[in-house]
Motif scaffolding. Sequence first.
Motif, short mmCIF file in Angstrom:
data_model
loop_
_atom_site.label_atom_id
_atom_site.label_comp_id
_atom_site.label_asym_id
_atom_site.label_seq_id
_atom_site.Cartn_x
_atom_site.Cartn_y
_atom_site.Cartn_z
N GLU A 58 -11.17 9.20 4.39
CA GLU A 58 -11.48 8.80 5.77
C GLU A 58 -12.60 7.76 5.80
OE1 GLU A 58 -9.70 9.49 8.42
OE2 GLU A 58 -8.36 10.62 7.10
N VAL A 59 -13.62 7.96 4.96
CA VAL A 59 -14.73 6.99 4.90
C VAL A 59 -14.20 5.65 4.44
CG1 VAL A 59 -16.84 6.41 3.64
CG2 VAL A 59 -16.54 8.70 4.56
N TYR A 60 -13.34 5.64 3.42
CA TYR A 60 -12.76 4.40 2.92
C TYR A 60 -11.96 3.70 4.01
CZ TYR A 60 -9.64 1.22 0.51
OH TYR A 60 -8.93 0.11 0.15
N ARG A 61 -11.16 4.45 4.74
CA ARG A 61 -10.33 3.85 5.79
C ARG A 61 -11.19 3.20 6.87
NH1 ARG A 61 -5.83 8.58 6.34
NH2 ARG A 61 -4.60 7.94 4.54
N LYS A 62 -12.32 3.81 7.19
CA LYS A 62 -13.20 3.24 8.21
C LYS A 62 -13.88 1.97 7.71
CE LYS A 62 -14.07 7.62 10.45
NZ LYS A 62 -15.02 8.70 10.70
N GLN A 63 -14.04 1.83 6.39
CA GLN A 63 -14.74 0.68 5.83
C GLN A 63 -13.80 -0.50 5.59
OE1 GLN A 63 -16.41 2.28 2.26
NE2 GLN A 63 -18.17 3.14 3.30
N ARG A 64 -12.50 -0.29 5.67
CA ARG A 64 -11.57 -1.37 5.39
C ARG A 64 -11.65 -2.45 6.45
NH1 ARG A 64 -5.80 1.11 4.35
NH2 ARG A 64 -6.22 1.78 6.45
N THR A 68 -17.49 -5.53 11.66
CA THR A 68 -17.48 -5.79 13.09
C THR A 68 -18.58 -6.74 13.52
OG1 THR A 68 -18.86 -3.86 13.48
CG2 THR A 68 -16.47 -3.55 13.61
#
Length: 112
Positions: A58-64, A68
């Motif tokens: 989940e952390v990786y997905r948010k960092q992709r 911003t």
Amino acid sequence: MAGSKMTSTTTDRMRAARNRGESKTDVTKVRAGTPYVWDGKNEDERPLTREEMQAGIEVYRKQRGRPTGGDKESTTIRFDRDVLAAFRAGGPGWQTRMNAALRDWLKTHSCE
């Protein structure tokens, strides 16, 4: 690479070779290997739990993707070529340095 032999084949051909017993990978030997068992001594070697792995994903997905930019706003502005050349000459991060220089200027000047 000298001496290497590279071949190309399809998945169907590989499956057919495996079914005929011609596979170069001993799948049964790999599957028969004992699974890793943590001895409980070194916490750094402890395998992750399912929940820890999911949290990491989940952390990786948010960092992709592209950052911003926080409270920044995209705009188009024109600067003299020599001013841009001077900031760009400092290498990567020139836009950040330019932003810091403008912020520093605002501390002593009023835009009103």
